[in-house]
Design a protein around this motif. Structure first.
Motif, PDB file in Angstrom:
ATOM      1  N   GLY A 209     -48.262 -16.855 -29.474  1.00 28.72           N
ATOM      2  CA  GLY A 209     -49.446 -16.150 -29.963  1.00 28.72           C
ATOM      3  C   GLY A 209     -49.752 -16.485 -31.409  1.00 28.72           C
ATOM      4  N   GLY A 210     -48.711 -16.536 -32.250  1.00 26.01           N
ATOM      5  CA  GLY A 210     -48.907 -16.871 -33.655  1.00 26.01           C
ATOM      6  C   GLY A 210     -49.392 -18.292 -33.850  1.00 26.01           C
ATOM      7  N   ALA A 211     -48.858 -19.220 -33.070  1.00 27.69           N
ATOM      8  CA  ALA A 211     -49.266 -20.623 -33.196  1.00 27.69           C
ATOM      9  C   ALA A 211     -50.730 -20.813 -32.798  1.00 27.69           C
ATOM     10  CB  ALA A 211     -48.366 -21.505 -32.332  1.00 27.69           C
ATOM     11  N   VAL A 212     -51.159 -20.166 -31.704  1.00 27.84           N
ATOM     12  CA  VAL A 212     -52.545 -20.305 -31.259  1.00 27.84           C
ATOM     13  C   VAL A 212     -53.495 -19.683 -32.278  1.00 27.84           C
ATOM     14  CG1 VAL A 212     -54.205 -19.647 -29.475  1.00 27.84           C
ATOM     15  CG2 VAL A 212     -51.924 -20.400 -28.816  1.00 27.84           C
ATOM     16  N   ALA A 213     -53.148 -18.499 -32.797  1.00 27.51           N
ATOM     17  CA  ALA A 213     -54.001 -17.846 -33.801  1.00 27.51           C
ATOM     18  C   ALA A 213     -54.109 -18.693 -35.065  1.00 27.51           C
ATOM     19  CB  ALA A 213     -53.447 -16.460 -34.133  1.00 27.51           C
ATOM     20  N   ALA A 390     -59.131 -11.827 -37.633  1.00 25.09           N
ATOM     21  CA  ALA A 390     -58.945 -10.921 -36.502  1.00 25.09           C
ATOM     22  C   ALA A 390     -59.466 -11.530 -35.205  1.00 25.09           C
ATOM     23  CB  ALA A 390     -59.655  -9.597 -36.789  1.00 25.09           C
ATOM     24  N   TYR A 391     -60.555 -12.285 -35.294  1.00 25.56           N
ATOM     25  CA  TYR A 391     -61.083 -12.979 -34.124  1.00 25.56           C
ATOM     26  C   TYR A 391     -60.047 -13.970 -33.580  1.00 25.56           C
ATOM     27  CZ  TYR A 391     -63.782 -16.519 -31.584  1.00 25.56           C
ATOM     28  OH  TYR A 391     -64.222 -17.411 -30.648  1.00 25.56           O
ATOM     29  N   CYS A 392     -59.382 -14.676 -34.472  1.00 25.39           N
ATOM     30  CA  CYS A 392     -58.344 -15.627 -34.054  1.00 25.39           C
ATOM     31  C   CYS A 392     -57.197 -14.913 -33.340  1.00 25.39           C
ATOM     32  CB  CYS A 392     -57.807 -16.389 -35.265  1.00 25.39           C
ATOM     33  SG  CYS A 392     -59.017 -17.464 -36.059  1.00 25.39           S
ATOM     34  N   VAL A 393     -56.830 -13.722 -33.822  1.00 26.48           N
ATOM     35  CA  VAL A 393     -55.756 -12.940 -33.192  1.00 26.48           C
ATOM     36  C   VAL A 393     -56.157 -12.544 -31.774  1.00 26.48           C
ATOM     37  CG1 VAL A 393     -54.464 -10.776 -33.299  1.00 26.48           C
ATOM     38  CG2 VAL A 393     -54.867 -12.091 -35.393  1.00 26.48           C
ATOM     39  N   VAL A 411     -44.532 -12.622 -20.312  1.00 26.80           N
ATOM     40  CA  VAL A 411     -44.791 -12.396 -21.728  1.00 26.80           C
ATOM     41  C   VAL A 411     -45.325 -10.987 -21.940  1.00 26.80           C
ATOM     42  CG1 VAL A 411     -45.201 -14.803 -22.331  1.00 26.80           C
ATOM     43  CG2 VAL A 411     -47.099 -13.404 -21.508  1.00 26.80           C
ATOM     44  N   SER A 412     -45.241 -10.519 -23.174  1.00 24.50           N
ATOM     45  CA  SER A 412     -45.710  -9.187 -23.540  1.00 24.50           C
ATOM     46  C   SER A 412     -46.994  -9.299 -24.337  1.00 24.50           C
ATOM     47  CB  SER A 412     -44.636  -8.477 -24.377  1.00 24.50           C
ATOM     48  OG  SER A 412     -45.185  -7.373 -25.058  1.00 24.50           O
ATOM     49  N   SER A 413     -48.033  -8.581 -23.903  1.00 20.49           N
ATOM     50  CA  SER A 413     -49.298  -8.603 -24.642  1.00 20.49           C
ATOM     51  C   SER A 413     -49.123  -8.024 -26.040  1.00 20.49           C
ATOM     52  CB  SER A 413     -50.371  -7.824 -23.869  1.00 20.49           C
ATOM     53  OG  SER A 413     -49.964  -6.486 -23.662  1.00 20.49           O
ATOM     54  N   THR A 414     -48.210  -7.060 -26.185  1.00 16.35           N
ATOM     55  CA  THR A 414     -47.927  -6.494 -27.504  1.00 16.35           C
ATOM     56  C   THR A 414     -47.353  -7.555 -28.424  1.00 16.35           C
ATOM     57  OG1 THR A 414     -47.474  -4.327 -26.535  1.00 16.35           O
ATOM     58  CG2 THR A 414     -46.616  -4.730 -28.736  1.00 16.35           C
ATOM     59  N   HIS A 415     -46.348  -8.267 -27.962  1.00 19.06           N
ATOM     60  CA  HIS A 415     -45.709  -9.302 -28.783  1.00 19.06           C
ATOM     61  C   HIS A 415     -46.707 -10.400 -29.137  1.00 19.06           C
ATOM     62  CE1 HIS A 415     -41.320  -8.304 -27.421  1.00 19.06           C
ATOM     63  NE2 HIS A 415     -42.001  -7.245 -27.826  1.00 19.06           N
ATOM     64  N   ILE A 416     -47.580 -10.756 -28.192  1.00 18.38           N
ATOM     65  CA  ILE A 416     -48.552 -11.816 -28.447  1.00 18.38           C
ATOM     66  C   ILE A 416     -49.522 -11.395 -29.547  1.00 18.38           C
ATOM     67  CG2 ILE A 416     -50.472 -13.117 -27.469  1.00 18.38           C
ATOM     68  CD1 ILE A 416     -49.005 -12.920 -24.753  1.00 18.38           C
ATOM     69  N   ALA A 417     -50.082 -10.175 -29.428  1.00 16.43           N
ATOM     70  CA  ALA A 417     -51.080  -9.721 -30.396  1.00 16.43           C
ATOM     71  C   ALA A 417     -50.479  -9.598 -31.795  1.00 16.43           C
ATOM     72  CB  ALA A 417     -51.667  -8.385 -29.948  1.00 16.43           C
TER      73      ALA A 417
END
Length: 495
Positions: A209-213, A390-393, A411-417
């Motif tokens: 999630g962090g890499a994509v954002a 925030a849009y990227c997140v 995967v966890s949506s919480t961890h991704i966000a």
């Protein structure tokens, strides 16, 4: 001038003093009672959930078990609203695209709509297949194991919210089911390969999630922010990004959020995303061009153009979360209802509508009463967000879920966000350091900062980072330990 020196004047002075004391007592009572309003409303909702269960099951010998499970299911739903939903709305609030009140209203409506309209018809009783159903042969033991899982996972999410750490509801339920299963049938009951994949998701989810954002933020900076004509660049690329967002969320909702209506495979979901993404681009291009007329050539103008896409993405994330995660959270309650009603248990059971209603409304109550704390944490206390970040997140959360589904990773949506928030913050740190070290920069383009001041200005708060990561790591073992203890206590009390 007359003065009140006689007996009547003394009486008036005494009366004024007494009235002042009464007003001070009333003020103190209000101050003390205010923090109790939220827990009081939550408790009333839990009691109402128990009454609803009693109405559906009547005066049967086992109805008290379902009533108790409904009460704890409502408690779990309230905690989901207080903790899990913050991940969807936090970035939009932190970027000032939404007010706190507006975010809470939108999230409550979208979460409830997702749960009631698109929530799954069936749910796994043994969450993620981590316990072998054959290892728990006794129906009564199974019921107490599910009750222990429900209580322990709700308690853990409540504790995490109090500490200020956004944690995964699904992982809490997984830990609760695992702990109760071990207590009921031993270590051999656990499907350890499945647990290994879940443990791997603790790292995979936030990193991906962090890499994509960070990747999307780098793209926006390069193609829009650092261009000489920012408005012309925004007219070219914002519709493209809106189209990408629409396509990704269309695929995400088709894949994860429409189980009750229709089951869609990954290739079909991607095709739907491509078609709707192209349609969104065609619609947004003239709208962005019209909105950008007369705008000044500066970053603030570009941020305005990202405001509406950010709000829409937050609403879509909430809808998908309600459709997907609420079913997982009420899984133990649905399992208890099924086992009590039919005298046995299955690997998957249908979710009664009244159970989904408890889950949906419980999330709304939890969000209204306790959600602002975690919304502020995710939105503004980890790192500073604006509409573009925030849009990227939000976009990374949807893309990462699709990638994980394609790879078969839990995967966890919480961890991704939250990982997306970290990714944006750490990318900004890296980018700032890179610009400061670049040879040939002048004081007019980049402000020189002393090394000690640079360390103080870290863009990601390390204390919050360590607290959240620690909470993620111990969620499953902590919930499992609590669940085993609750299971033993329940057995001791009942038997």
């Amino acid at each position: 001038m007359a003065t009140d020196k006689g007996p009547q004047g003394s009486q008036w002075k005494t009366l004024d003093t007494d009235l002042n004391r009464i007003s001070q007592v009333e003020l103190a009572t209000t101050y003390v009672a205010r923090p109790l309003v939220g827990p009081g409303i939550a408790l009333a909702f839990m009691v109402l959930a128990g009454v609803i269960a009693a109405v559906f099951f009547g005066q049967t010998p086992t109805s008290f078990v379902v009533v108790a499970a409904a009460v704890f299911g409502a408690y779990m739903a309230v905690n989901i609203g207080a903790n899990d939903v913050a991940n969807n709305m936090g970035p939009a609030v932190g970027a000032n695209a939404l007010t706190m009140g507006g975010a809470i209203v939108i999230a409550a409506l979208c979460e409830s709509a997702g749960a009631l309209l698109a929530g799954g018809d069936v749910v796994s009783t043994i969450s993620k297949g981590i316990i072998d159903p054959a290892s728990i042969a006794d129906t009564q033991v199974f019921i107490w194991a599910m009750m222990a899982a429900l209580i322990s996972s709700a308690l853990w999410v409540n504790l995490a919210t109090w500490v200020g750490a956004p944690v995964s509801t699904t992982h809490s339920v997984v830990g609760g089911v695992m702990g109760a299963g071990i207590a009921a049938a031993g270590l051999t009951a656990v499907n350890w390969p499945s647990m290994g994949l879940i443990a791997a998701s603790w790292v995979i989810s936030p990193v991906l999630g962090g890499a994509v954002a960070a990747m999307f933020l780098a793209f926006i900076k390069a193609r829009i922010i650092y261009q000489d004509d920012k408005i012309a660049a925004a007219r070219r690329w914002v519709p493209v990004l809106v189209g990408v967002m629409a396509g990704v969320f269309a695929s995400y909702l088709a894949l994860k959020g429409l189980k009750r209506i229709i089951k869609i495979d990954l290739p079909t979901a991607l095709l739907i995303g491509v078609l709707l993404g192209a349609l969104a681009y065609a619609i947004s291009a003239p709208l962005v061009r019209r909105a950008s007329v007369g705008m000044e050539n500066r970053n603030k103008s570009v941020k305005i153009l990202f405001g509406l896409p950010l709000v829409l993405s937050a609403a879509l994330l909430s809808f998908a979360h309600g459709a997907n995660d609420v079913a997982n959270a009420v899984g133990p309650l649905a399992a208890i209802v099924h086992a009590t009603e039919f005298g046995g248990f299955e690997a998957k059971v249908s979710i009664p509508m009244w159970v989904m209603v408890i889950g949906a409304f419980g999330i709304s109550f939890g969000l209204f009463l306790f959600g602002p704390k975690l919304i502020r944490m995710v939105g503004s206390q980890i790192t500073k967000l604006n509409p573009m970040r925030a849009y990227c997140v939000a976009l990374s959360a949807a893309i990462t879920v699709i990638i994980a589904s394609w790879l078969g990773l839990p995967v966890s949506s919480t961890h991704i966000a939250v990982g997306g928030v970290f990714g944006v913050g750490f990318y900004r740190e890296w980018h700032m350091e890179r610009r400061l070290r670049r040879p040939g920069e002048t004081a007019g383009t980049v402000k020189r900062i002393a090394p000690e001041e640079r360390r103080r200005r870290k863009l990601v708060r390390r204390s919050h980072f360590m607290t959240i990561v620690a909470a993620w790591v111990i969620t499953v073992p902590a919930a499992a330990t609590m669940s085993a203890i609750v299971f033993y206590v329940l057995n001791a009390v009942i038997n």
